[in-house]
Design a protein around this motif. Structure first.
Motif, PDB file in Angstrom:
ATOM      1  N   CYS A  33      -2.891   3.340  -8.073  1.00 51.86           N
ATOM      2  CA  CYS A  33      -3.875   2.947  -7.434  1.00 51.86           C
ATOM      3  C   CYS A  33      -4.682   2.465  -8.740  1.00 51.86           C
ATOM      4  CB  CYS A  33      -4.607   4.112  -6.738  1.00 51.86           C
ATOM      5  SG  CYS A  33      -5.912   3.284  -5.873  1.00 51.86           S
TER       6      CYS A  33
ATOM      7  N   ARG B 103      -3.682  11.166   9.958  1.00 48.91           N
ATOM      8  CA  ARG B 103      -3.511  10.866   8.442  1.00 48.91           C
ATOM      9  C   ARG B 103      -4.229  12.138   7.933  1.00 48.91           C
ATOM     10  NH1 ARG B 103      -6.033   5.026   5.681  1.00 48.91           N
ATOM     11  NH2 ARG B 103      -7.460   5.225   6.938  1.00 48.91           N
TER      12      ARG B 103
ATOM     13  N   TYR C 127      -1.828   6.347   0.953  1.00 52.40           N
ATOM     14  CA  TYR C 127      -2.981   5.871   0.600  1.00 52.40           C
ATOM     15  C   TYR C 127      -4.046   6.002  -0.212  1.00 52.40           C
ATOM     16  CZ  TYR C 127      -1.991   4.714   5.346  1.00 52.40           C
ATOM     17  OH  TYR C 127      -0.988   3.910   6.573  1.00 52.40           O
TER      18      TYR C 127
ATOM     19  N   TRP D   3      -9.854   1.565   1.154  1.00 48.27           N
ATOM     20  CA  TRP D   3      -9.234   1.806   1.139  1.00 48.27           C
ATOM     21  C   TRP D   3      -8.231   0.760   0.671  1.00 48.27           C
ATOM     22  CZ3 TRP D   3      -7.504   7.181   3.048  1.00 48.27           C
ATOM     23  CH2 TRP D   3      -8.990   7.797   3.273  1.00 48.27           C
TER      24      TRP D   3
ATOM     25  N   GLN E  50      -3.716  -0.420   1.538  1.00 50.80           N
ATOM     26  CA  GLN E  50      -3.097  -1.194   2.290  1.00 50.80           C
ATOM     27  C   GLN E  50      -1.609   0.309   2.791  1.00 50.80           C
ATOM     28  OE1 GLN E  50      -3.087  -3.158   5.057  1.00 50.80           O
ATOM     29  NE2 GLN E  50      -5.252  -3.587   3.884  1.00 50.80           N
ATOM     30  N   GLY E  51      -2.123   1.155   1.963  1.00 41.79           N
ATOM     31  CA  GLY E  51      -0.614   2.230   1.579  1.00 41.79           C
ATOM     32  C   GLY E  51       0.722   1.596   0.790  1.00 41.79           C
TER      33      GLY E  51
END
Length: 122
Positions: free
Chosen positions: A22, A45, A95, A112, A114-115
């Motif tokens: 990330c 989620r 995520y 957050w 976008q995954g």
């Protein structure tokens, strides 16, 4: 503002490993707690793991404890999730998130990504 971008997802066989990354940009997240959540098909989620801003405290969902390891490199504005002994039930979109508080719920996080898709085949 903080932008988060996940990478490292893919297709892997059961028992295999993946390492998610990330990357944060816009401003430093070195003073933020960070976390991984995931959403499996047809499910809400859910929390996976979280790490304090210093990296000294970590918490894991029971379902991944002993198999996944969360870590971070504040100098690089990066966070990671090492996933070992993967199971088909780990299949989900993963995520990354950042927030002021170390939390295991979604509401604890402000920013957050976008995954990234992780698919584990049996």
């Amino acid at each position: 503002q903080v932008q988060l971008v996940e990478s490292g997802g893919g297709l892997v066989q059961a028992g295999g490993s993946l390492r998610l990354s990330c990357a944060a940009s816009g401003r430093t997240v070195s003073t933020y707690a960070q976390a991984w959540f995931r959403r499996a098909p047809g499910k809400e989620r859910e929390f996976v793991a979280t790490i304090s801003w210093s990296g000294h405290s970590t918490y894991y969902a029971d379902s991944v404890k002993g198999r996944f390891t969360i870590s971070r490199d504040n100098a690089k504005n990066m966070m990671y999730l090492q996933m070992n002994s993967l199971k088909p039930e780990d299949t989900a979109v993963y995520y990354c998130a950042a927030g002021r508080l170390l939390a295991t719920t979604q509401r604890g996080y402000t920013y957050w990504g976008q995954g990234t898709q992780v698919t584990v085949s049996s």
